[in-house]
Design an enzyme around this catalytic site. Structure first.
Site, PDB file in Angstrom:
ATOM      1  N   LYS A   1       0.713  -1.094   0.064  1.00  0.00           N
ATOM      2  CA  LYS A   1       0.090   0.018  -0.123  1.00  0.00           C
ATOM      3  C   LYS A   1       0.858   1.097  -0.108  1.00  0.00           C
ATOM      4  O   LYS A   1       1.906   1.135  -0.781  1.00  0.00           O
ATOM      5  CB  LYS A   1      -0.948   0.024   1.267  1.00  0.00           C
ATOM      6  CG  LYS A   1      -1.635  -1.389   1.220  1.00  0.00           C
ATOM      7  CD  LYS A   1      -2.837  -1.400   2.432  1.00  0.00           C
ATOM      8  CE  LYS A   1      -3.629  -2.745   2.187  1.00  0.00           C
ATOM      9  NZ  LYS A   1      -4.622  -2.599   3.030  1.00  0.00           N
TER      10      LYS A   1
ATOM     11  N   HIS B   1      -8.859  -2.967  -5.839  1.00  0.00           N
ATOM     12  CA  HIS B   1      -8.774  -2.753  -4.419  1.00  0.00           C
ATOM     13  C   HIS B   1      -9.701  -1.855  -3.877  1.00  0.00           C
ATOM     14  O   HIS B   1      -9.947  -0.708  -4.402  1.00  0.00           O
ATOM     15  CB  HIS B   1      -7.352  -2.593  -3.877  1.00  0.00           C
ATOM     16  CG  HIS B   1      -7.116  -2.875  -2.455  1.00  0.00           C
ATOM     17  ND1 HIS B   1      -7.587  -2.145  -1.458  1.00  0.00           N
ATOM     18  CD2 HIS B   1      -6.493  -3.894  -1.792  1.00  0.00           C
ATOM     19  CE1 HIS B   1      -7.453  -2.969  -0.321  1.00  0.00           C
ATOM     20  NE2 HIS B   1      -6.487  -3.696  -0.529  1.00  0.00           N
TER      21      HIS B   1
ATOM     22  N   GLU C   1     -11.814 -10.083  -0.890  1.00  0.00           N
ATOM     23  CA  GLU C   1     -11.214  -9.531   0.373  1.00  0.00           C
ATOM     24  C   GLU C   1     -12.535  -8.725   0.847  1.00  0.00           C
ATOM     25  O   GLU C   1     -13.155  -7.724   0.244  1.00  0.00           O
ATOM     26  CB  GLU C   1     -10.320  -8.218   0.009  1.00  0.00           C
ATOM     27  CG  GLU C   1      -8.984  -8.767  -0.422  1.00  0.00           C
ATOM     28  CD  GLU C   1      -7.933  -7.710  -0.152  1.00  0.00           C
ATOM     29  OE1 GLU C   1      -6.899  -7.756   0.304  1.00  0.00           O
ATOM     30  OE2 GLU C   1      -8.251  -6.301  -0.529  1.00  0.00           O
TER      31      GLU C   1
ATOM     32  N   GLY D   1      -7.545  -4.473   7.302  1.00  0.00           N
ATOM     33  CA  GLY D   1      -7.060  -3.765   8.546  1.00  0.00           C
ATOM     34  C   GLY D   1      -7.756  -4.004   9.710  1.00  0.00           C
ATOM     35  O   GLY D   1      -7.483  -2.971  10.731  1.00  0.00           O
TER      36      GLY D   1
ATOM     37  N   SER E   1      -6.779  -9.025   7.145  1.00  0.00           N
ATOM     38  CA  SER E   1      -6.291  -9.648   8.103  1.00  0.00           C
ATOM     39  C   SER E   1      -5.546 -10.770   8.167  1.00  0.00           C
ATOM     40  O   SER E   1      -5.715 -11.630   9.165  1.00  0.00           O
ATOM     41  CB  SER E   1      -7.448  -9.400   9.242  1.00  0.00           C
ATOM     42  OG  SER E   1      -7.984  -7.956   9.288  1.00  0.00           O
TER      43      SER E   1
ATOM     44  N   GLY F   1      -1.781  -7.523   3.813  1.00  0.00           N
ATOM     45  CA  GLY F   1      -1.425  -5.912   3.828  1.00  0.00           C
ATOM     46  C   GLY F   1      -0.483  -5.956   4.794  1.00  0.00           C
ATOM     47  O   GLY F   1       0.881  -6.156   4.583  1.00  0.00           O
TER      48      GLY F   1
END
Ligand code: 13P
Length: 254
Positions: free
Chosen positions: A12, A99, A175, A181, A218, A239
């Protein structure tokens, strides 16, 4: 037989350009070692600025470099955009599209994502297409409906006007937006059901494509072992855990 698992590391915009280079070079030997020693595919997705340096650093190794987005246009007066042709010339092998963070930031539509998809295929870059439901859709039990709606559009363009080379993997990353996150993930049963469904649909509607089904949201060293047991998962889009080398190493090796 050991599964060939794709580990896509989405950095990212968490590091600045110096930090990205430092992370890649200080862990160079380790990256090479675990890419060499097993069948796994490791794909690092830095910022646009570091695509070329990383491609050079990892040249002639098994580490692949991917971009975090691309333009839906092929060329022209599109200030700030990066086209798939340039990514391909640099040596980029994968590119994330759709995304949820980039959709939110840039207000991309599904049509935009479909055009990006076509651009990538045209330049023989493997798309990593992200799809997922919001927390509300999840709570309403409509995850599967949302996924099929999105997938149908990809199946339609693939079957109408795109020729995908046999060797080119097309990655679908499930996702859930609420899992990104947050430390939350779907249950094992939910993942089994969702991936069985995605697998069935991809095989039914586009069996000619070399699909790779990924999970993102996650992923960490505590939940990876169970997730690897899920039959139809071929890889992970990771991530924050991918930026802690010890954590990433455990995710790959556990
Ligand atoms: P986290 O692994 O930080 O939840 O991010 C997932 C993601 O968005 C990968 O693309």
């Amino acid at each position: 037989m050991e599964k060939d698992i794709l580990f896509v590391s989405n950095w990212k915009m968490n590091l600045n350009c110096d930090e990205e280079l430092d992370f890649a070079s200080s862990n160079y030997d380790k990256f090479i070692e675990f890419a060499e020693k097993n069948k796994n595919t490791i794909i690092l997705c830095p910022s646009f600025l570091n695509l070329y340096p990383l491609i050079k650093i990892f040249k002639e190794t098994k580490i692949k470099i991917g971009a975090q987005d691309c333009s839906k246009h092929s060329k022209g007066s599109f200030t700030s955009q990066i086209c798939a042709e340039s990514l391909s010339l640099l040596g980029c092998k994968y590119c994330i599209i759709g995304h949820s963070e980039s959709i939110k930031e840039n207000k991309y539509t599904t049509d935009d994502i479909l055009q990006k998809f076509s651009q990538l295929i045209n330049y023989k870059i493997s798309p990593i297409v992200c799809i997922g439901e919001s927390i509300k859709e999840y709570e309403n039990g409509t995850t599967i409906d949302i996924i099929i709606k999105k997938l149908e559009k990809f199946f339609n363009i693939i079957n109408s006007n795109i020729i995908i080379p046999e060797y080119l993997p097309v990655c679908l990353a499930y996702e859930p937006l609420w899992a990104i996150g947050t430390g939350k993930t779907p249950t094992q049963d939910q993942l089994e059901t969702t991936f069985a469904y995605i697998f069935e649909k991809t095989q039914k509607f586009c069996p000619q494509v070399k699909w790779k089904l990924l999970y993102g949201g996650s992923v960490n060293s505590k939940n990876i072992k169970k997730m690897k047991e899920i039959k139809n998962i071929n890889g992970f889009l990771i991530g924050s855990a991918s930026l802690n080398f010890q954590e990433f190493e455990k995710i790959v090796e556990l």
